[in-house]
Motif scaffolding. Structure first.
Motif, PDB file in Angstrom:
ATOM      1  N   ALA A 259      39.754  56.924  54.883  1.00  0.00           N
ATOM      2  CA  ALA A 259      38.396  56.764  55.415  1.00  0.00           C
ATOM      3  C   ALA A 259      37.402  57.680  54.704  1.00  0.00           C
ATOM      4  O   ALA A 259      36.203  57.406  54.675  1.00  0.00           O
ATOM      5  CB  ALA A 259      38.386  57.035  56.915  1.00  0.00           C
ATOM      6  N   MET A 260      37.904  58.792  54.148  1.00  0.00           N
ATOM      7  CA  MET A 260      37.016  59.789  53.532  1.00  0.00           C
ATOM      8  C   MET A 260      37.258  59.903  52.039  1.00  0.00           C
ATOM      9  O   MET A 260      36.914  60.923  51.428  1.00  0.00           O
ATOM     10  CB  MET A 260      37.236  61.149  54.203  1.00  0.00           C
ATOM     11  N   LEU A 261      37.823  58.864  51.468  1.00  0.00           N
ATOM     12  CA  LEU A 261      38.223  58.912  50.052  1.00  0.00           C
ATOM     13  C   LEU A 261      37.040  59.239  49.133  1.00  0.00           C
ATOM     14  O   LEU A 261      35.938  58.702  49.304  1.00  0.00           O
ATOM     15  CB  LEU A 261      38.838  57.558  49.670  1.00  0.00           C
ATOM     16  N   ILE A 262      37.302  60.123  48.194  1.00  0.00           N
ATOM     17  CA  ILE A 262      36.313  60.380  47.137  1.00  0.00           C
ATOM     18  C   ILE A 262      36.841  59.726  45.873  1.00  0.00           C
ATOM     19  O   ILE A 262      37.933  60.068  45.400  1.00  0.00           O
ATOM     20  CB  ILE A 262      36.087  61.889  46.930  1.00  0.00           C
ATOM     21  N   PRO A 263      36.125  58.771  45.311  1.00  0.00           N
ATOM     22  CA  PRO A 263      36.631  58.089  44.114  1.00  0.00           C
ATOM     23  C   PRO A 263      36.836  59.090  42.982  1.00  0.00           C
ATOM     24  O   PRO A 263      36.095  60.072  42.868  1.00  0.00           O
ATOM     25  CB  PRO A 263      35.521  57.094  43.765  1.00  0.00           C
ATOM     26  N   PRO A 264      37.858  58.859  42.131  1.00  0.00           N
ATOM     27  CA  PRO A 264      38.053  59.724  40.965  1.00  0.00           C
ATOM     28  C   PRO A 264      36.789  59.731  40.107  1.00  0.00           C
ATOM     29  O   PRO A 264      35.969  58.799  40.176  1.00  0.00           O
ATOM     30  CB  PRO A 264      39.203  59.055  40.214  1.00  0.00           C
ATOM     31  N   GLU A 265      36.686  60.764  39.290  1.00  0.00           N
ATOM     32  CA  GLU A 265      35.444  60.970  38.542  1.00  0.00           C
ATOM     33  C   GLU A 265      34.996  59.736  37.738  1.00  0.00           C
ATOM     34  O   GLU A 265      33.820  59.390  37.735  1.00  0.00           O
ATOM     35  CB  GLU A 265      35.605  62.172  37.614  1.00  0.00           C
ATOM     36  N   ARG A 266      35.967  59.083  37.074  1.00  0.00           N
ATOM     37  CA  ARG A 266      35.631  57.892  36.282  1.00  0.00           C
ATOM     38  C   ARG A 266      34.879  56.863  37.113  1.00  0.00           C
ATOM     39  O   ARG A 266      33.994  56.164  36.643  1.00  0.00           O
ATOM     40  CB  ARG A 266      36.894  57.196  35.753  1.00  0.00           C
ATOM     41  N   TYR A 267      35.290  56.741  38.379  1.00  0.00           N
ATOM     42  CA  TYR A 267      34.638  55.775  39.265  1.00  0.00           C
ATOM     43  C   TYR A 267      33.255  56.273  39.694  1.00  0.00           C
ATOM     44  O   TYR A 267      32.289  55.526  39.737  1.00  0.00           O
ATOM     45  CB  TYR A 267      35.514  55.530  40.500  1.00  0.00           C
ATOM     46  N   ARG A 268      33.210  57.568  40.003  1.00  0.00           N
ATOM     47  CA  ARG A 268      31.920  58.140  40.450  1.00  0.00           C
ATOM     48  C   ARG A 268      30.871  57.997  39.366  1.00  0.00           C
ATOM     49  O   ARG A 268      29.730  57.632  39.635  1.00  0.00           O
ATOM     50  CB  ARG A 268      32.102  59.616  40.814  1.00  0.00           C
ATOM     51  N   GLU A 269      31.292  58.243  38.120  1.00  0.00           N
ATOM     52  CA  GLU A 269      30.344  58.134  36.999  1.00  0.00           C
ATOM     53  C   GLU A 269      29.743  56.739  36.916  1.00  0.00           C
ATOM     54  O   GLU A 269      28.590  56.559  36.562  1.00  0.00           O
ATOM     55  CB  GLU A 269      31.069  58.423  35.676  1.00  0.00           C
ATOM     56  N   ARG A 270      30.564  55.739  37.242  1.00  0.00           N
ATOM     57  CA  ARG A 270      30.081  54.359  37.164  1.00  0.00           C
ATOM     58  C   ARG A 270      29.284  53.953  38.402  1.00  0.00           C
ATOM     59  O   ARG A 270      28.741  52.848  38.448  1.00  0.00           O
ATOM     60  CB  ARG A 270      31.268  53.409  36.968  1.00  0.00           C
ATOM     61  N   GLY A 271      29.274  54.815  39.412  1.00  0.00           N
ATOM     62  CA  GLY A 271      28.446  54.510  40.575  1.00  0.00           C
ATOM     63  C   GLY A 271      29.213  54.069  41.818  1.00  0.00           C
ATOM     64  O   GLY A 271      28.613  53.610  42.793  1.00  0.00           O
ATOM     65  N   TRP A 272      30.540  54.191  41.800  1.00  0.00           N
ATOM     66  CA  TRP A 272      31.314  53.859  42.999  1.00  0.00           C
ATOM     67  C   TRP A 272      31.165  54.969  44.028  1.00  0.00           C
ATOM     68  O   TRP A 272      31.105  56.147  43.679  1.00  0.00           O
ATOM     69  CB  TRP A 272      32.797  53.700  42.672  1.00  0.00           C
ATOM     70  N   LYS A 273      31.150  54.570  45.304  1.00  0.00           N
ATOM     71  CA  LYS A 273      31.047  55.577  46.373  1.00  0.00           C
ATOM     72  C   LYS A 273      31.712  54.982  47.614  1.00  0.00           C
ATOM     73  O   LYS A 273      31.613  53.779  47.858  1.00  0.00           O
ATOM     74  CB  LYS A 273      29.553  55.849  46.605  1.00  0.00           C
ATOM     75  N   VAL A 274      32.420  55.808  48.353  1.00  0.00           N
ATOM     76  CA  VAL A 274      33.033  55.346  49.601  1.00  0.00           C
ATOM     77  C   VAL A 274      32.336  56.029  50.777  1.00  0.00           C
ATOM     78  O   VAL A 274      32.194  57.256  50.795  1.00  0.00           O
ATOM     79  CB  VAL A 274      34.547  55.648  49.625  1.00  0.00           C
ATOM     80  N   TRP A 275      31.883  55.212  51.723  1.00  0.00           N
ATOM     81  CA  TRP A 275      31.197  55.717  52.915  1.00  0.00           C
ATOM     82  C   TRP A 275      32.123  55.614  54.117  1.00  0.00           C
ATOM     83  O   TRP A 275      32.768  54.585  54.319  1.00  0.00           O
ATOM     84  CB  TRP A 275      29.938  54.889  53.203  1.00  0.00           C
ATOM     85  N   THR A 276      32.146  56.666  54.924  1.00  0.00           N
ATOM     86  CA  THR A 276      33.008  56.676  56.112  1.00  0.00           C
ATOM     87  C   THR A 276      32.251  56.129  57.318  1.00  0.00           C
ATOM     88  O   THR A 276      31.167  56.617  57.648  1.00  0.00           O
ATOM     89  CB  THR A 276      33.424  58.133  56.437  1.00  0.00           C
ATOM     90  N   VAL A 277      32.830  55.126  57.974  1.00  0.00           N
ATOM     91  CA  VAL A 277      32.269  54.662  59.249  1.00  0.00           C
ATOM     92  C   VAL A 277      33.166  55.127  60.397  1.00  0.00           C
ATOM     93  O   VAL A 277      32.675  55.586  61.431  1.00  0.00           O
ATOM     94  CB  VAL A 277      32.097  53.128  59.271  1.00  0.00           C
ATOM     95  N   GLY A 278      34.477  55.012  60.227  1.00  0.00           N
ATOM     96  CA  GLY A 278      35.403  55.458  61.272  1.00  0.00           C
ATOM     97  C   GLY A 278      36.770  55.689  60.674  1.00  0.00           C
ATOM     98  O   GLY A 278      37.058  55.192  59.585  1.00  0.00           O
ATOM     99  N   ASP A 279      37.628  56.455  61.379  1.00  0.00           N
ATOM    100  CA  ASP A 279      38.949  56.739  60.807  1.00  0.00           C
ATOM    101  C   ASP A 279      40.105  56.275  61.679  1.00  0.00           C
ATOM    102  O   ASP A 279      41.256  56.473  61.308  1.00  0.00           O
ATOM    103  CB  ASP A 279      39.098  58.237  60.506  1.00  0.00           C
ATOM    104  N   ASP A 280      39.807  55.647  62.839  1.00  0.00           N
ATOM    105  CA  ASP A 280      40.943  55.338  63.713  1.00  0.00           C
ATOM    106  C   ASP A 280      40.813  54.025  64.484  1.00  0.00           C
ATOM    107  O   ASP A 280      41.792  53.323  64.648  1.00  0.00           O
ATOM    108  CB  ASP A 280      41.142  56.496  64.705  1.00  0.00           C
TER     109      ASP A 280
END
Ligand code: SAT
Ligand code: MN
Length: 571
Positions: A259-280
């Protein structure tokens, strides 16, 4: 009584409970900061809470629970419906009269010398049509403090209850914390819960598994929606689109990390982002546009501490730096919380407060937890509190399977997806008492949480496939496959982004796949494996046909044993 009016049904119930339980005082919770601070001070004074190092962890506290009260107790958890068949073979059942008689006897006078807290709460954003309210009566200030973090608790919830008139009644007492005098009873037909003898999370924070899953799943079936044991994330692509994914994994299988994943740098550089809404927990409802829209009914995270680290979940680590309640973690000599997998410091005290000695086992209990407000999470989605929820593009099922099950595959359609969810099995974890590491059926990760007959539950899932529906694509993942030497084949954590990218690509129609008897799967060229030279992708994706047939046969037997004819309907 609080200022303003209290619905007569609520006032009468509180009075009746007080007559039975005989508390010294009744406190109606308003959810204010002052109230929270007073509760913390009270618990510090009586030793229920220990203040953690205020320099490194301001506003953080440690609670040590009774050593016999550290996990959910599924064998003492009952669904009490008039008809036994309504609860299904997936639940322990007791006749409502018998359960009430048993619980009435336990609750008799049990709050003498204690304060009875009345906790009005709302599961879901307070102004959301998908949200539902409840009131928990408890004699545990620790439960109140957790409920304040995990739900929208207090005056606003009470106002909504006044408006709606309907609420789930949860009655909880610590009792004597005696495992022999402990029961978690659900009465879905009465919208009520009674829990006695445990102060632990899922047994005692009644808004969570008891209300938001067992009772809510029952209500959801009656009202045409779904209450699921799922995290919700928004995956933002380089083009700026955000796809929302709901994912079901059994307890302690990495839902909070995903739920709180941070994309690896290669992904972040390209503009990927993961947003947390809920974890359970995820409540979803079909909307007029044919899609399923989802809310996270909770307002906080009750996450597993061990294994949480700067590598596995930097977002979690950041949010746990302040204003967090820790339960059953270890302590360093300067009063900081510590658990296995955090870093290589050696703790001074274990979770029971003994000087740390490896001979006594892990320093932190394997099911030790943190409770923290969702808003403290750096990746908390700006849409997490949208009253209408977020539209779900994909549903992911996952288990903890050392063998057989490949990294990822896709369902051919919704009905096949229901079959995949219904066929889930996973190794047991420390989140529940009992043996750890044995494979058991855990359909849709709901085995401990579905409040009614699993056969009816799968039929309810199938019913969403109707004209005009634009249902999410369904996937299955397994991050936990091991090689012959017992090493994980997949690096997991942030690298799971590669699988999420493929899933999003399938949703958008841009990612390729090869057909297999399981469903479409990524071929070598369909998933980004750059930099994973050590990873044996073929081994990860390999499916032993004989073993798979045996597994499918077992799943078919399980589903057909619930309601004959159901398996065929699951495409
Ligand atoms: O104990 S809880 O049910 O709250 C957490 C979990 O097991 O998922
Ligand atoms: Mn859970």
């Amino acid at each position: 009584m609080p200022a303003g009016s209290v619905p007569p049904a609520l006032a009468d119930w509180v009075a009746a409970v007080a007559r039975r339980t005989r508390p010294d005082r009744i406190h109606w919770c308003d959810g204010s900061d002052a109230e929270y601070d007073a509760l913390l001070a009270l618990m510090e004074a009586d030793g229920t809470l220990i203040r953690l190092n205020p320099e490194t962890h301001p506003g953080c506290w440690l609670h040590r629970s009774d050593p016999d009260d550290v996990a959910r107790v599924e064998h003492l958890t009952f669904v009490c419906t008039r008809e036994r068949d309504a609860a299904g073979p997936n639940n322990h059942w007791m006749a409502p009269d018998e359960a009430h008689a048993k619980m009435d006897a336990l609750f008799e006078g049990c709050m003498r010398g204690r304060t009875m807290y009345v906790v009005p709460y709302c599961m879901g954003p307070i102004d959301s049509p998908l949200a539902r309210c409840g009131v928990e009566i408890t004699d545990s200030p620790y439960v109140v403090a957790n409920m304040r973090i995990m739900t929208r608790m207090g005056a606003a919830a009470l106002r909504r209850i006044e408006r709606e008139g309907r609420f789930v009644r949860g009655l909880h007492s610590l009792g004597e914390l005696d495992p022999e005098r402990r029961f978690i009873m659900h009465f879905p037909e009465e919208l009520s819960i009674q829990s006695y003898g445990s102060g632990y999370g899922g047994n005692a924070l009644l808004g969570k598994k008891c209300h938001a899953l067992r009772i809510a799943s029952w209500q959801a079936r009656e009202e045409g929606w779904l209450a699921e044991h799922m995290l919700i994330v928004g995956i933002q692509t380089p083009r700026g689109d955000t796809h929302y994914v709901a994912a079901a994994f059994p307890s302690a299988c990495g839902k909070t990390n995903l739920a709180m994943l941070i994309p690896p740098e290669r992904y972040r550089e390209r503009g990927w982002k993961v947003w947390t809404v809920g974890d359970d927990i995820c409540w979803m409802r079909p909307s007029e546009d044919g899609r399923l829209w989802a809310i996270n009914p909770e307002a906080g995270f009750f996450g597993v501490a061990p294994g949480t680290s700067a590598k596995s979940n930097p977002n979690a680590l950041a949010m746990l730096q302040r204003d967090t309640l820790f339960t059953n973690v270890a302590l360093t000599d300067d009063g900081q919380p510590w658990w296995e997998g955090l870093d290589d410091r050696v703790p001074a005290f274990d979770w029971q407060g003994r000087p740390y000695d490896p001979a006594n086992g892990p320093a932190a209990h394997p099911n030790s937890r943190f409770t923290v407000a969702a808003s403290r999470c750096p990746s908390y989605s700006p849409h997490a509190e949208d009253p209408q929820g977020v539209p779900i593009s994909a549903i992911v099922f996952g288990g903890r399977r050392a063998s057989l099950v490949p990294l990822v595959f896709e369902a051919r359609d919704w009905t096949h997806g229901v079959r995949i969810g219904a066929s889930m099995a996973s190794e047991t974890t420390a989140a529940a008492t009992g043996q750890v590491g044995v494979v058991r059926r855990d359909p849709m990760a709901m085995k401990p949480f579905c409040g009614y007959h699993f056969g009816d539950y799968f039929a309810h899932w199938l019913s969403f496939d109707r004209p005009g529906a634009r249902l999410p694509k369904v996937f299955h993942v397994n991050w936990f496959r091991k090689d012959a030497d017992g090493r994980f084949l997949w690096p997991g954590f942030g690298e799971n982004m590669r699988v999420l990218e493929w899933i999003v690509g399938r949703v958008e129609g841009s990612a390729g796949a090869v057909e297999s008897r399981l469903g479409p799967m990524p071929g070598r060229g369909d998933i980004d494996l750059a930099g994973l030279e050590d990873c044996d992708f073929d081994a990860l994706m390999q499916v032993d046909p004989e073993a798979w047939s045996k597994e499918s046969e077992e799943a078919r037997g399980f589903v057909e044993g619930l309601r004959p004819g159901l398996w065929r309907q699951m495409g």
